[in-house]
Write a protein that holds these residues in place. Structure first.
Motif, mmCIF file in Angstrom:
data_model
loop_
_atom_site.group_PDB
_atom_site.id
_atom_site.type_symbol
_atom_site.label_atom_id
_atom_site.label_comp_id
_atom_site.label_asym_id
_atom_site.label_seq_id
_atom_site.Cartn_x
_atom_site.Cartn_y
_atom_site.Cartn_z
ATOM 1 N N MET A 28 0.805 -1.217 0.000
ATOM 2 C CA MET A 28 0.000 0.000 0.000
ATOM 3 C C MET A 28 0.843 1.274 0.000
ATOM 4 O O MET A 28 0.708 2.129 0.871
ATOM 5 C CB MET A 28 -0.959 0.022 1.202
ATOM 6 N N PHE A 45 -1.151 0.604 -4.617
ATOM 7 C CA PHE A 45 -2.163 0.360 -3.584
ATOM 8 C C PHE A 45 -3.379 -0.348 -4.185
ATOM 9 O O PHE A 45 -3.673 -0.224 -5.363
ATOM 10 C CB PHE A 45 -2.592 1.680 -2.936
ATOM 11 N N GLN A 47 -7.019 -0.956 -5.177
ATOM 12 C CA GLN A 47 -8.071 -0.011 -5.517
ATOM 13 C C GLN A 47 -9.449 -0.624 -5.366
ATOM 14 O O GLN A 47 -10.403 0.036 -5.017
ATOM 15 C CB GLN A 47 -7.892 0.448 -6.966
ATOM 16 N N THR A 60 -18.582 -4.466 -2.426
ATOM 17 C CA THR A 60 -17.491 -3.919 -3.222
ATOM 18 C C THR A 60 -16.820 -2.837 -2.402
ATOM 19 O O THR A 60 -17.492 -1.959 -1.885
ATOM 20 C CB THR A 60 -18.017 -3.302 -4.524
ATOM 21 N N MET A 61 -15.521 -2.899 -2.289
ATOM 22 C CA MET A 61 -14.800 -1.882 -1.548
ATOM 23 C C MET A 61 -13.851 -1.178 -2.495
ATOM 24 O O MET A 61 -13.095 -1.824 -3.214
ATOM 25 C CB MET A 61 -14.007 -2.518 -0.414
ATOM 26 N N LYS A 62 -13.911 0.142 -2.498
ATOM 27 C CA LYS A 62 -12.975 0.941 -3.273
ATOM 28 C C LYS A 62 -12.031 1.611 -2.288
ATOM 29 O O LYS A 62 -12.472 2.282 -1.374
ATOM 30 C CB LYS A 62 -13.713 2.030 -4.054
ATOM 31 N N CYS A 63 -10.759 1.422 -2.496
ATOM 32 C CA CYS A 63 -9.814 1.982 -1.550
ATOM 33 C C CYS A 63 -8.996 3.082 -2.187
ATOM 34 O O CYS A 63 -8.628 2.995 -3.349
ATOM 35 C CB CYS A 63 -8.859 0.906 -1.053
ATOM 36 N N GLY A 64 -8.707 4.112 -1.411
ATOM 37 C CA GLY A 64 -7.766 5.125 -1.835
ATOM 38 C C GLY A 64 -6.425 4.832 -1.181
ATOM 39 O O GLY A 64 -6.239 3.790 -0.571
ATOM 40 N N THR A 65 -5.507 5.785 -1.303
ATOM 41 C CA THR A 65 -4.182 5.559 -0.735
ATOM 42 C C THR A 65 -4.206 5.566 0.793
ATOM 43 O O THR A 65 -3.234 5.179 1.416
ATOM 44 C CB THR A 65 -3.203 6.641 -1.210
ATOM 45 N N ALA A 66 -5.282 6.035 1.383
ATOM 46 C CA ALA A 66 -5.309 6.151 2.837
ATOM 47 C C ALA A 66 -5.660 4.846 3.537
ATOM 48 O O ALA A 66 -5.861 4.822 4.735
ATOM 49 C CB ALA A 66 -6.287 7.248 3.262
ATOM 50 N N THR A 67 -5.723 3.769 2.811
ATOM 51 C CA THR A 67 -5.933 2.476 3.449
ATOM 52 C C THR A 67 -4.589 1.991 3.995
ATOM 53 O O THR A 67 -3.573 2.110 3.329
ATOM 54 C CB THR A 67 -6.478 1.480 2.421
ATOM 55 N N VAL A 91 -7.732 -5.926 -6.898
ATOM 56 C CA VAL A 91 -6.885 -5.435 -7.979
ATOM 57 C C VAL A 91 -6.211 -4.166 -7.484
ATOM 58 O O VAL A 91 -6.859 -3.332 -6.866
ATOM 59 C CB VAL A 91 -7.731 -5.074 -9.219
ATOM 60 N N ASP A 92 -4.925 -4.010 -7.736
ATOM 61 C CA ASP A 92 -4.286 -2.753 -7.338
ATOM 62 C C ASP A 92 -4.080 -1.841 -8.543
ATOM 63 O O ASP A 92 -4.467 -2.179 -9.659
ATOM 64 C CB ASP A 92 -3.006 -2.998 -6.534
ATOM 65 N N LYS A 97 -3.307 -8.700 -9.239
ATOM 66 C CA LYS A 97 -4.577 -9.235 -8.757
ATOM 67 C C LYS A 97 -4.356 -10.229 -7.641
ATOM 68 O O LYS A 97 -3.311 -10.860 -7.550
ATOM 69 C CB LYS A 97 -5.310 -9.940 -9.892
#
Lengths: 105, 162
Positions: A28, A45, A47, A60-67, A91-92, A97
């Motif tokens: 990350m 990271f 995503q 469904t989880m969408k992550c930003g860089t703050a994870t 998937v990053d 994957k």
């Protein structure tokens, strides 16, 4: 880089509901940190994380860089029974994957 | 004379290479990443303020402050020793939750996470996030088409976005 198999996925029945815990193995990198030589570490990271129960998509989880590094998630699923199949794919931003699967205990 | 020819040849080569590179990038851009990341809301994650992030993510920023969501951040609550992994827990009594978003007001990009939830999922939802400095952490829940918001101020000892 292909599939990474160090990801952990646990699902347990608790008071009739299923508790799912996920621990992915991923650095990350935000793209802001520097290494010991003072060079920026490129962003890397996760995503997108998708989660299925018995082949039905549930989350469904969408992550930003703050994870945080080695992302951890925990959530509950309504009802469920032992032997349900919980699966997860991520998937990053570089296209790497990952896949994890488990049975509800 | 030889030099001139050489120069010309170089330019022709250069042009050919860049043209093929562009074609390649375009093709891969259409085929690969788009398919993989089609649903990653880039605008929302790259927004630099909370309002922009919400507008990009949910098309609206009008929220009702509400006690229907409860929210725990940090260990011990409202204080975090290490900003690189701050535990967050979201709990709510609301029904028909469609989406949950976690934002950190003072992070370079406030939007930390966005969840699309189906009715099979039950809260609490727990995760770990990075927090750069002392900041408000905001949880937004969309249920029945309405937005609910709750926030909590967290103090951080070591910033987590460096």
């Amino acid at each position: 880089m292909g599939l990474v198999s160090k990801d952990r996925l646990r699902a347990k029945l608790k008071n009739g509901d299923t508790t799912v815990r996920v621990l992915l193995s991923h650095p990350m990198h935000t793209g802001r940190a520097k290494n010991s030589a003072g060079e920026l570490i490129a962003a890397e990271f996760i995503q997108d994380i998708r989660c299925w129960r018995n082949d039905v998509e549930i989350l469904t989880m969408k992550c930003g860089t703050a994870t945080a590094k080695n992302p951890y998630f925990s959530f509950q699923l309504v009802a469920g029974k032992a032997g349900d199949k919980i699966s997860l794919r991520w998937v990053d931003n570089l296209g790497t994957k990952g896949l994890a699967e488990t049975m509800v205990k | 004379m030889v030099k001139e020819v050489d120069q010309h040849r170089r330019q022709v080569l250069k042009g050919a290479i860049s043209a093929s590179t562009i074609a390649l990038v375009a093709a891969s851009g259409l085929l690969l990443p788009q398919r993989l990341l089609a649903h990653w809301p880039k605008n929302a994650f790259n927004a630099e303020t909370v309002e922009d992030a919400l507008l990009a993510l949910l098309d609206e920023a009008e929220v009702a402050e509400d006690s229907a969501i409860s929210f725990k951040v940090g260990t011990p609550p409202s204080y975090a020793v290490n900003g690189a992994s701050v535990p967050v827990q979201i709990l709510s009594e609301l029904e028909n939750i469609e989406r949950i978003a976690i934002l950190v007001e003072k992070n370079p990009f406030p939007l930390a996470m966005s969840l699309d939830v189906t009715e099979a999922v039950k809260l609490p939802f727990k995760t770990m996030i990075k927090i750069r400095e002392d900041s408000n952490v905001i949880a937004i829940v969309r249920a029945d088409g309405k937005l609910y918001k709750t926030s909590r101020f967290v103090e951080v000892d070591i910033g987590g976005c460096g």
